[in-house]
Design a protein around this motif. Structure first.
Motif, mmCIF file in Angstrom:
data_model
loop_
_atom_site.group_PDB
_atom_site.id
_atom_site.type_symbol
_atom_site.label_atom_id
_atom_site.label_comp_id
_atom_site.label_asym_id
_atom_site.label_seq_id
_atom_site.Cartn_x
_atom_site.Cartn_y
_atom_site.Cartn_z
ATOM 1 N N ASN A 124 0.816 -1.225 0.000
ATOM 2 C CA ASN A 124 0.000 0.000 0.000
ATOM 3 C C ASN A 124 0.848 1.272 0.000
ATOM 4 O O ASN A 124 0.342 2.355 0.282
ATOM 5 C CB ASN A 124 -0.925 -0.001 1.220
ATOM 6 C CG ASN A 124 -1.882 -1.184 1.216
ATOM 7 O OD1 ASN A 124 -2.406 -1.553 0.168
ATOM 8 N ND2 ASN A 124 -2.098 -1.779 2.380
ATOM 9 N N ASP A 125 2.121 1.136 -0.291
ATOM 10 C CA ASP A 125 3.020 2.298 -0.245
ATOM 11 C C ASP A 125 3.654 2.577 -1.597
ATOM 12 O O ASP A 125 4.803 3.011 -1.673
ATOM 13 C CB ASP A 125 4.111 2.069 0.803
ATOM 14 C CG ASP A 125 3.550 1.952 2.204
ATOM 15 O OD1 ASP A 125 3.092 2.973 2.725
ATOM 16 O OD2 ASP A 125 3.566 0.842 2.772
ATOM 17 N N HIS B 219 -2.060 4.260 -11.797
ATOM 18 C CA HIS B 219 -1.107 5.248 -11.271
ATOM 19 C C HIS B 219 0.304 4.945 -11.768
ATOM 20 O O HIS B 219 1.054 5.858 -12.136
ATOM 21 C CB HIS B 219 -1.137 5.246 -9.743
ATOM 22 C CG HIS B 219 -2.444 5.674 -9.162
ATOM 23 N ND1 HIS B 219 -2.960 6.935 -9.349
ATOM 24 C CD2 HIS B 219 -3.346 5.008 -8.394
ATOM 25 C CE1 HIS B 219 -4.119 7.048 -8.722
ATOM 26 N NE2 HIS B 219 -4.387 5.880 -8.139
ATOM 27 N N VAL B 220 0.659 3.661 -11.778
ATOM 28 C CA VAL B 220 2.004 3.272 -12.212
ATOM 29 C C VAL B 220 2.204 3.606 -13.681
ATOM 30 O O VAL B 220 3.239 4.169 -14.076
ATOM 31 C CB VAL B 220 2.232 1.767 -11.957
ATOM 32 C CG1 VAL B 220 3.588 1.330 -12.524
ATOM 33 C CG2 VAL B 220 2.143 1.455 -10.475
ATOM 34 N N LEU B 221 1.216 3.274 -14.496
ATOM 35 C CA LEU B 221 1.326 3.533 -15.937
ATOM 36 C C LEU B 221 1.428 5.032 -16.209
ATOM 37 O O LEU B 221 2.213 5.467 -17.069
ATOM 38 C CB LEU B 221 0.111 2.941 -16.653
ATOM 39 C CG LEU B 221 0.132 2.995 -18.182
ATOM 40 C CD1 LEU B 221 1.377 2.311 -18.733
ATOM 41 C CD2 LEU B 221 -1.127 2.332 -18.752
ATOM 42 N N ILE C 288 0.061 -7.843 -16.282
ATOM 43 C CA ILE C 288 -1.347 -7.619 -15.920
ATOM 44 C C ILE C 288 -2.169 -7.531 -17.198
ATOM 45 O O ILE C 288 -2.131 -6.527 -17.917
ATOM 46 C CB ILE C 288 -1.488 -6.331 -15.092
ATOM 47 C CG1 ILE C 288 -0.549 -6.365 -13.886
ATOM 48 C CG2 ILE C 288 -2.931 -6.134 -14.652
ATOM 49 C CD1 ILE C 288 -0.456 -5.053 -13.134
ATOM 50 N N GLU C 289 -2.894 -8.569 -17.510
ATOM 51 C CA GLU C 289 -3.613 -8.666 -18.784
ATOM 52 C C GLU C 289 -4.621 -7.541 -18.960
ATOM 53 O O GLU C 289 -4.795 -7.013 -20.058
ATOM 54 C CB GLU C 289 -4.311 -10.025 -18.879
ATOM 55 C CG GLU C 289 -5.000 -10.251 -20.206
ATOM 56 C CD GLU C 289 -5.549 -11.661 -20.338
ATOM 57 O OE1 GLU C 289 -6.210 -11.944 -21.352
ATOM 58 O OE2 GLU C 289 -5.310 -12.478 -19.427
ATOM 59 N N SER C 290 -5.278 -7.133 -17.867
ATOM 60 C CA SER C 290 -6.335 -6.125 -17.982
ATOM 61 C C SER C 290 -5.803 -4.761 -18.418
ATOM 62 O O SER C 290 -6.573 -3.912 -18.877
ATOM 63 C CB SER C 290 -7.054 -5.978 -16.631
ATOM 64 O OG SER C 290 -6.141 -5.569 -15.621
ATOM 65 N N SER D 3 -5.039 -3.051 -9.048
ATOM 66 C CA SER D 3 -5.654 -1.918 -8.354
ATOM 67 C C SER D 3 -4.839 -0.628 -8.465
ATOM 68 O O SER D 3 -5.401 0.470 -8.381
ATOM 69 C CB SER D 3 -5.855 -2.256 -6.867
ATOM 70 O OG SER D 3 -4.609 -2.519 -6.244
ATOM 71 N N ASN D 4 -3.522 -0.753 -8.639
ATOM 72 C CA ASN D 4 -2.714 0.474 -8.693
ATOM 73 C C ASN D 4 -2.038 0.698 -10.039
ATOM 74 O O ASN D 4 -1.255 1.640 -10.200
ATOM 75 C CB ASN D 4 -1.659 0.460 -7.579
ATOM 76 C CG ASN D 4 -0.689 -0.708 -7.721
ATOM 77 O OD1 ASN D 4 -0.485 -1.256 -8.801
ATOM 78 N ND2 ASN D 4 -0.067 -1.091 -6.622
#
Length: 620
Positions: A318-319, A352-354, A383-385, A348-349
């Protein structure tokens, strides 16, 4: 600044004359001044060894400051004047019985530094006495001296029973003595083949109790020694972790990382998953705090974090935002953060990473941009999605026409095609528009693979391959291998278009090149095509195994070992210590009734001796 005047080149004869002056000097001020000049000249690299007998005569002066300078002189020049160094033994023997504990400790410490046989032999009895001295400062100095003596003469230390005396100091009432004893025993065990440190529950708890009153380096040594403790009963590991946890808030980064290492180690002996999760939550804040330190400490922390999250991703799940790169981060910190961002990325994150990676891909640092572009492609595979969004991002980057960006994008798009066949062929046209920008072997190989794999869907695939074949003999081997395979694929998928190219390429591969791999592959293809075209089709166009980013993870056996070396060079290099320290002992988890996982290499003979006699702290 008052001592700067001493740093002037002095003549040996003049210094000798001043040192042996017979003028009255009740306070020994003049001798002190001359010795300061001598030490200053030593510091500047001037040879002062000719003054050896004159300096030794000053050992009798009962002034601590003078003794310190004389002992420093002895340490420096005893190797070059071993015969004269022996003259100091009587004064050493007198000093180790001095009423002043500082002089006793100074004498013992200095003798430990001097690797002269007669002085080493003379050191044993005084050292044995100092290990039982009433003053804790003398005892802690003597403890370290045992380790120094062991470097000079292993057999002498073992035969004279100094190891047992050192072990007894682990129960000393003074925390500084305990810390130095632990440090000495650890150093000796690492250099010895038949001595190793092992702790039972009682002694481990005593050492932890001494932590609060130790210096930061003493705490590091004690925490390091706890790696030799093996919990045998339920609750032992949990209890010790709770007592160590306050060290995670320490201001010294070495104490924090060593505490993290011990807790990560003890987690392997926790039987309840809730306890493991609770400890993982406690590890997050201190690791995040380390990232607010200087760049060097940040880098060390990041390299260790990368190991930790591969075993316990929940620690920093979560960081994610703390690993986003800052504009003023050094390049080595940025690259380390990128690796961690990729490891922690999930469904879920990932948005933001992309978003961050797309921004990084527009930076000016070439290495950083390459890594960011490659990370976008790896995210699509992981991550396929998010594959569609990653492809869109890569296409945007390709439109910038920046040479190295285009080439990195093509390399990772090839992996996306492998992962998701027949889904993104629509972008091949865009890729083919950038063939003129390709000048790196990896990018060329990737593009050639794409052309060969989709030769039947690219209208002018034979023309594109022919352009690449123009420089076949001058290309690196990896490009030549890709061209050979792609040409055969073209011939199988479009026999009419490829029949002119295949003979030419096979002839080059088998007759005009020296690389055995390329030549052997050429012969295999030639024989397959000439004897059994159906078999050739089955071999060349066989279904490729699915790829994943799991191959980016570290080998489990190596990861297991490196987690036992957190906060060391090994954890920064991500290499086993045996690869760069010839005498390093391998570490592994020791069997126990409460060991909750079986790791690779578990059946090998453990390096830390452990038997039924748990009261012994060392074994020989």
């Amino acid at each position: 600044m008052s001592d700067a005047k001493y740093f002037q080149r002095g003549k040996v004869q003049e210094l000798r004359s001043e040192l042996n002056s017979e003028k009255k000097d009740k306070q020994h001020t003049k001798k002190k001044t001359v010795l300061k000049k001598i030490v200053a000249n030593m510091t500047m690299g001037n040879d002062m060894s000719a003054l050896f007998p004159d300096v030794i005569n000053c050992m009798q002066i009962p002034v601590l400051e003078i003794k310190k300078m004389v002992y420093l002189y002895l340490i420096i020049y005893s190797r070059s004047k071993p015969d004269m160094a022996v003259m100091a033994i009587p004064t050493f023997m007198k000093d180790v019985e001095d009423q002043n504990p500082l002089i006793r400790a100074l004498a013992i410490r200095t003798m430990g530094y001097i690797n002269v046989e007669k002085i080493v032999d003379a050191l044993v009895d005084p050292l044995r006495h100092c290990l039982k001295d009433q003053d804790p400062y003398v005892r802690k100095t003597a403890a370290i001296t045992v380790a120094k003596l062991y470097m000079h003469n292993k057999g002498l230390v073992e035969n004279e029973g100094l190891i047992d005396l050192l072990r007894d100091l682990l129960a000393d009432s003074n925390p500084a003595v305990v810390a130095n004893s632990v440090a000495a025993l650890t150093e000796i065990s690492e250099r010895s083949e038949n001595i190793s440190v092992k702790l039972n529950t009682l002694m481990a708890n005593k050492l932890v109790a001494a932590l609060n009153e130790c210096t930061e380096w003493g705490q590091t040594y004690i925490l390091e020694s706890l790696m030799s403790y093996v919990p045998l009963e339920m609750g032992d590991a949990e209890m010790l972790c709770e007592r160590i946890a306050p060290r995670l808030q320490h201001a010294n980064s070495s104490v924090v990382l060593t505490a993290v290492k011990v807790i990560m180690y003890l987690m392997n002996y926790m039987t309840k998953e809730d306890d493991v999760n609770a400890m993982c939550k406690k590890l997050s804040p201190p690791l995040v705090t380390l990232l607010s330190s200087g760049p060097e400490v940040q880098y060390v922390a990041l390299r260790n974090i990368l190991l930790i999250i591969q075993r316990r991703p929940e620690v920093l799940r979560n960081d994610m935002k703390v690993f986003f790169c800052k504009y003023n981060d050094p390049i080595y910190v940025k690259l380390a953060k990128l690796e961690i961002m990729f490891c922690l990325a999930n469904a879920s994150n990932v948005d933001h990473v992309l978003s961050e990676l797309k921004e990084y891909a527009t930076e000016v640092d070439v290495d950083f941009v390459r890594k960011a572009v490659r990370s976008i492609g790896r995210l699509a595979v992981k991550i396929e999605s998010t594959a569609d969004r990653c492809i869109s991002a890569l296409l945007e980057l390709i439109q910038t026409k920046v040479n190295y960006v285009v080439q990195e994008a093509i390399v990772v798009i090839k992996d996306i095609f492998r992962k998701y066949p027949n889904q993104y062929e629509r972008i091949i046209g865009t890729l083919c528009e950038n063939l003129d920008n390709l000048d790196e072997p990896e990018a060329k190989s990737a593009m050639i693979w794409i052309i060969g794999q989709y030769a039947d869907r690219i209208d002018n695939s034979e023309e594109l391959l022919d352009d690449f074949l123009f420089t076949f003999l001058d290309e690196p081997v990896e490009v030549q291998l890709s061209l050979l395979t792609a040409t055969v694929k073209l011939f199988i998928k479009k026999p009419t278009a490829g029949q002119a190219l295949v003979p030419k390429v096979l002839k080059w591969a088998t007759e005009d090149v020296d690389n055995p791999d390329l030549r052997d592959r050429g012969y295999i293809y030639w024989r397959l095509l000439s004897t059994d075209p159906v078999a050739a089709k089955n071999v060349v166009l066989s279904e490729k195994p699915s790829i994943s980013t799991e191959s980016d993870n570290m080998e489990p056996a190596l990861l297991d070992e490196l987690l036992l070396h957190i906060s060391s060079l090994s954890s920064i290099y991500h290499k086993s210590p045996q690869t760069f320290i010839h005498h390093a002992k391998p570490r592994q988890l020791t069997s126990s009734p409460v060991l909750n996982r079986r790791y690779p290499g578990q059946n090998r003979k453990p390096t830390t001796l452990f038997d039924a006699d748990l009261d012994d702290l060392t074994s020989g």
